[in-house]
Scaffold this motif. Structure first.
Motif, PDB file in Angstrom:
ATOM      1  N   THR A 121       0.853  -1.184   0.000  1.00  0.00           N
ATOM      2  CA  THR A 121       0.000   0.000   0.000  1.00  0.00           C
ATOM      3  C   THR A 121       0.884   1.228   0.000  1.00  0.00           C
ATOM      4  N   PRO A 122       0.432   2.346  -0.572  1.00  0.00           N
ATOM      5  CA  PRO A 122       1.269   3.541  -0.645  1.00  0.00           C
ATOM      6  C   PRO A 122       1.698   4.010   0.737  1.00  0.00           C
ATOM      7  N   PRO A 123       2.981   4.359   0.928  1.00  0.00           N
ATOM      8  CA  PRO A 123       3.431   4.883   2.208  1.00  0.00           C
ATOM      9  C   PRO A 123       2.749   6.204   2.529  1.00  0.00           C
ATOM     10  N   ILE A 124       2.642   6.527   3.818  1.00  0.00           N
ATOM     11  CA  ILE A 124       2.021   7.771   4.250  1.00  0.00           C
ATOM     12  C   ILE A 124       3.030   8.897   4.107  1.00  0.00           C
ATOM     13  N   PRO A 125       2.678  10.032   3.463  1.00  0.00           N
ATOM     14  CA  PRO A 125       3.623  11.141   3.319  1.00  0.00           C
ATOM     15  C   PRO A 125       4.143  11.585   4.676  1.00  0.00           C
ATOM     16  N   GLU A 176       2.172  10.065  -5.644  1.00  0.00           N
ATOM     17  CA  GLU A 176       1.404   9.780  -4.432  1.00  0.00           C
ATOM     18  C   GLU A 176       1.987  10.494  -3.211  1.00  0.00           C
ATOM     19  N   LYS A 177       3.268  10.815  -3.287  1.00  0.00           N
ATOM     20  CA  LYS A 177       3.919  11.523  -2.188  1.00  0.00           C
ATOM     21  C   LYS A 177       3.701  13.032  -2.258  1.00  0.00           C
ATOM     22  N   GLY A 178       3.075  13.485  -3.335  1.00  0.00           N
ATOM     23  CA  GLY A 178       2.753  14.905  -3.428  1.00  0.00           C
ATOM     24  C   GLY A 178       3.613  15.718  -4.366  1.00  0.00           C
ATOM     25  N   TYR A 179       4.385  15.062  -5.229  1.00  0.00           N
ATOM     26  CA  TYR A 179       5.241  15.773  -6.174  1.00  0.00           C
ATOM     27  C   TYR A 179       4.559  15.860  -7.538  1.00  0.00           C
ATOM     28  N   ASP A 180       4.898  16.905  -8.290  1.00  0.00           N
ATOM     29  CA  ASP A 180       4.527  16.977  -9.699  1.00  0.00           C
ATOM     30  C   ASP A 180       5.628  16.286 -10.497  1.00  0.00           C
ATOM     31  N   VAL A 181       5.240  15.314 -11.321  1.00  0.00           N
ATOM     32  CA  VAL A 181       6.234  14.538 -12.057  1.00  0.00           C
ATOM     33  C   VAL A 181       6.183  14.869 -13.544  1.00  0.00           C
ATOM     34  N   THR A 182       7.321  15.300 -14.067  1.00  0.00           N
ATOM     35  CA  THR A 182       7.496  15.503 -15.503  1.00  0.00           C
ATOM     36  C   THR A 182       8.377  14.378 -16.026  1.00  0.00           C
ATOM     37  N   THR A 183       7.926  13.685 -17.052  1.00  0.00           N
ATOM     38  CA  THR A 183       8.725  12.581 -17.590  1.00  0.00           C
ATOM     39  C   THR A 183       9.513  13.034 -18.818  1.00  0.00           C
ATOM     40  N   TYR A 184      10.696  12.485 -18.927  1.00  0.00           N
ATOM     41  CA  TYR A 184      11.575  12.794 -20.054  1.00  0.00           C
ATOM     42  C   TYR A 184      12.024  11.468 -20.668  1.00  0.00           C
ATOM     43  N   LEU A 185      11.750  11.274 -21.944  1.00  0.00           N
ATOM     44  CA  LEU A 185      12.087  10.045 -22.654  1.00  0.00           C
ATOM     45  C   LEU A 185      13.018  10.392 -23.811  1.00  0.00           C
ATOM     46  N   ARG A 214      18.783  10.346  -1.154  1.00  0.00           N
ATOM     47  CA  ARG A 214      18.357   8.960  -1.276  1.00  0.00           C
ATOM     48  C   ARG A 214      17.205   8.729  -0.315  1.00  0.00           C
ATOM     49  N   MET A 215      16.279   7.918  -0.716  1.00  0.00           N
ATOM     50  CA  MET A 215      15.051   7.749   0.042  1.00  0.00           C
ATOM     51  C   MET A 215      14.918   6.330   0.588  1.00  0.00           C
ATOM     52  N   PRO A 216      15.407   6.084   1.798  1.00  0.00           N
ATOM     53  CA  PRO A 216      15.297   4.745   2.391  1.00  0.00           C
ATOM     54  C   PRO A 216      13.858   4.249   2.453  1.00  0.00           C
ATOM     55  N   GLU A 217      12.913   5.180   2.576  1.00  0.00           N
ATOM     56  CA  GLU A 217      11.506   4.778   2.637  1.00  0.00           C
ATOM     57  C   GLU A 217      11.101   3.992   1.398  1.00  0.00           C
ATOM     58  N   PHE A 218      11.705   4.380   0.256  1.00  0.00           N
ATOM     59  CA  PHE A 218      11.368   3.688  -0.988  1.00  0.00           C
ATOM     60  C   PHE A 218      12.065   2.330  -1.058  1.00  0.00           C
ATOM     61  N   TYR A 219      13.400   2.339  -0.912  1.00  0.00           N
ATOM     62  CA  TYR A 219      14.114   1.075  -1.136  1.00  0.00           C
ATOM     63  C   TYR A 219      13.909   0.070  -0.013  1.00  0.00           C
ATOM     64  N   ASN A 220      13.463   0.520   1.144  1.00  0.00           N
ATOM     65  CA  ASN A 220      13.097  -0.438   2.196  1.00  0.00           C
ATOM     66  C   ASN A 220      11.733  -1.066   1.929  1.00  0.00           C
ATOM     67  N   TRP A 221      10.923  -0.356   1.148  1.00  0.00           N
ATOM     68  CA  TRP A 221       9.594  -0.877   0.828  1.00  0.00           C
ATOM     69  C   TRP A 221       9.647  -1.845  -0.351  1.00  0.00           C
ATOM     70  N   PHE A 222      10.402  -1.478  -1.372  1.00  0.00           N
ATOM     71  CA  PHE A 222      10.521  -2.300  -2.577  1.00  0.00           C
ATOM     72  C   PHE A 222      11.836  -3.071  -2.527  1.00  0.00           C
ATOM     73  N   LYS A 223      11.755  -4.317  -2.121  1.00  0.00           N
ATOM     74  CA  LYS A 223      12.956  -5.120  -1.929  1.00  0.00           C
ATOM     75  C   LYS A 223      13.509  -5.705  -3.235  1.00  0.00           C
ATOM     76  N   GLY A 224      12.718  -5.734  -4.275  1.00  0.00           N
ATOM     77  CA  GLY A 224      13.168  -6.322  -5.536  1.00  0.00           C
ATOM     78  C   GLY A 224      12.093  -6.187  -6.598  1.00  0.00           C
ATOM     79  N   ARG A 225      12.330  -6.784  -7.738  1.00  0.00           N
ATOM     80  CA  ARG A 225      11.412  -6.630  -8.872  1.00  0.00           C
ATOM     81  C   ARG A 225      10.051  -7.277  -8.622  1.00  0.00           C
ATOM     82  N   SER A 226      10.015  -8.299  -7.759  1.00  0.00           N
ATOM     83  CA  SER A 226       8.724  -8.918  -7.437  1.00  0.00           C
ATOM     84  C   SER A 226       7.807  -7.923  -6.729  1.00  0.00           C
ATOM     85  N   ASP A 227       8.373  -7.135  -5.819  1.00  0.00           N
ATOM     86  CA  ASP A 227       7.586  -6.111  -5.130  1.00  0.00           C
ATOM     87  C   ASP A 227       7.118  -5.027  -6.097  1.00  0.00           C
TER      88      ASP A 227
END
Length: 425
Positions: free
Chosen positions: A33-37, A65-74, A177-190
Motif C-alpha cells: 500500500t502507498p506509504p504515508i507522506p 502519491e507523495k505529493g510531487y509533480d512529475v514531468t517525464t523525459y524520454l 536517497r530515500m530509504p523509505e522507498f528502497y526499504n519498501w521495494f525489496k526487488g522486482r517482485s515487489d
C-alpha cells in the motif's frame, strides 16, 4: 562521456536533488500500500528519466502519491518504440508533462564514434552500450530540468549497478536517497505487485523478469535466470539480431570507408547500396549484422547484442593496425579503458589525435555470427610490401639483426645463469 551543454550552474546545482532507489535481493512478498507522506517530503517538481518499463512506471506513480509533480523525459536514441503510446501511458499514470527528445544523431556522432575510435572493450569482450547512452540521456535531461525550473531529478537505476553513478555525475550536487522507498521495494517482485495494484501496464512477468535496455547501438537483458552464468540464452531474447543458427547461408560483403577513425561511408558490394550519413550508416550496419546473427555475447548477469558496432569494431581494428604507430596504438589502448569515466574530457582529445592517420577502406564479409576481413587499402598506410617481402632485401641491412638479437639475449642468458646457481644448491 561529455559535459552536458549547458551545464548546471553552481546556483542551479544547489537546488537539484537526485531521487532514486536502491534494490535489494530480498524479495519478501507483502501487501504494497502507498506509504504515508512524511515531513521530509518537501513537495516540488521532479523530472524523471522515463522509459515506460517496470521500474520507471512505478517510480512515476510513487512520487506523485507523495505529493510531487512529475514531468517525464524520454530520450529517443534510435530505439524502435511507439513514442505516442509511451506518452499516452505516462500521462495516464499521472505525469504532468511528457518530453520526448530525439538525441539519436548526437548519440552516434558524439558517443558511438569515439567508442569506435578508441576500440573500447569492457572486460575484453563487451562493446560499451548502456554506459554510452547514460551521459547522452542525462545531459539532455539537465536541459529539461533548467527549462522547467524543476527542483529534483529522478532515475530508476538500482543501487547495485553503475548507472546510478553515470546519471548522477552529470548533474551531481547532494544526492537525496530515500530509504523509505528502497526499504519498501525489496526487488522486482515487489515492483510487479505494486504495478498490479495500481493498474500500471507492464511487459515483465514472473517467468520473464528481464531488465531491458534498447537503443540504436545495442540491446541488453539482465536479471531473472540470466543472473546464473550457466544458463544459456533463451530463444526469445534474440531481438536485435537473428538467432545465428537461423542466419542465412549467403554472406554480405561490405566496403567501409574511414576518415580519422570514423566511418563515413558504407557500400554493399553485391548491390551497390551506399550509406553516408551517420545515423543512416549505423542503422544499415545494424540491419546487415542483425540478419547474420552478429554481435551477441553472454557474460555474467546478462545478454548483450551490439550488431552494427561489432562490424565497425573489427573493421576499425584492421585499418588502425596499418595506419597507427605501434607505440601510439599501445598508448591509445590504455586511454580507451577510461572512455566511460569522468576523465573522458581529457581522454577523448588524445584518442582523436591518435586517429588522424586512420584513413582508408576495409572490405568485410559478414556471415553466420562472424565478421571476416577480406582486405583493406589506405593512402596513409605504414605498411611497406618491399620492407616485409621475403623475395627482395629492400632498404634493410640484415647484419643489424645480429646486434638486436645479442642485446635481447642478454636477459635470457643472465636468467638461466642465475637459475643454474639456484639448482646447484
Amino acid at each position: 562521456t561529455k559535459t552536458p551543454s549547458p551545464a548546471l550552474s553552481p546556483a542551479t546545482a544547489a537546488q537539484v536533488r537526485v531521487v532514486h532507489y536502491t534494490m535489494k535481493t530480498d524479495s519478501r512478498h507483502r501487501e504494497l500500500t502507498p506509504p504515508i507522506p512524511d515531513a521530509m517530503s518537501s513537495k516540488g517538481s521532479v523530472v524523471l528519466a522515463y522509459s515506460g518499463g517496470l521500474d520507471t512506471s512505478c517510480i512515476l506513480v510513487w512520487p506523485k502519491e507523495k505529493g510531487y509533480d512529475v514531468t517525464t523525459y524520454l530520450a529517443n536514441i534510435g530505439q524502435k518504440e511507439d513514442f505516442k503510446e509511451a506518452r499516452k501511458k505516462a500521462l495516464k499514470l499521472g505525469a504532468k508533462k511528457v518530453f520526448i527528445e530525439d538525441v539519436s544523431r548526437e548519440f552516434v556522432e558524439e558517443f558511438i564514434w569515439p567508442a569506435i575510435q578508441s576500440s573500447a572493450l569492457y572486460e575484453d569482450c563487451y562493446l560499451l552500450g548502456t554506459s554510452l547512452t547514460r551521459p547522452c540521456i542525462a545531459g539532455k535531461k539537465v536541459e529539461v530540468v533548467q527549462r522547467e525550473g524543476a527542483k529534483y531529478v529522478s532515475h530508476s537505476a538500482t543501487g547495485k549497478g553503475n548507472d546510478q553513478v553515470r546519471f548522477e555525475l552529470i548533474c551531481y550536487s547532494t544526492p537525496w536517497r530515500m530509504p523509505e522507498f528502497y526499504n519498501w521495494f525489496k526487488g522486482r517482485s515487489d515492483l510487479m505487485e505494486y504495478a498490479k495494484q495500481h493498474g500500471i501496464p507492464i511487459l515483465v512477468t514472473p517467468k520473464n523478469l528481464w531488465s531491458m535496455d534498447k537503443y540504436l547501438m545495442h540491446i541488453s537483458y539482465e536479471a531473472g535466470i540470466l543472473e546464473n552464468p550457466k544458463n544459456q540464452v533463451p530463444p526469445g531474447l534474440y531481438t536485435k539480431i537473428q538467432d545465428p543458427a537461423k542466419a542465412p547461408n549467403t554472406p554480405d560483403i561490405l566496403k567501409i570507408q574511414f576518415k580519422k577513425g570514423v566511418p563515413v561511408k558504407v557500400t554493399n558490394v553485391k548491390d551497390g547500396t551506399t550509406h553516408q550519413t551517420s545515423s543512416e550508416l549505423f542503422v544499415y550496419l545494424n540491419e546487415v549484422a542483425g540478419k547474420h546473427g552478429v554481435g551477441c555475447i553472454a557474460i555474467a548477469r546478462g545478454i548483450y547484442q551490439t550488431p552494427g558496432g561489432t562490424i565497425l569494431y573489427h573493421a576499425h581494428l584492421d585499418i588502425k593496425v596499418f595506419t597507427t604507430d605501434r607505440e601510439v596504438h599501445k598508448t591509445k589502448q590504455g586511454l580507451g579503458l577510461k572512455l566511460a569515466d569522468p576523465e573522458c574530457e581529457i581522454v577523448c582529445p588524445c584518442i582523436a589525435k591518435s586517429q588522424e592517420p586512420a584513413e582508408g577502406k576495409v572490405q568485410v564479409l559478414v556471415l553466420k555470427d562472424q565478421v571476416y576481413i577480406l582486405g583493406w587499402e589506405s593512402p596513409l598506410s605504414l605498411y611497406s610490401e618491399e620492407l616485409v617481402s621475403m623475395n627482395v632485401q629492400g632498404d634493410y641491412e640484415l647484419i643489424d639483426d645480429t646486434g638486436f638479437i645479442n642485446i635481447n639475449s642478454l636477459r635470457l642468458k643472465e636468467y638461466h645463469r642465475l637459475q643454474s646457481k639456484v639448482t646447484a644448491r
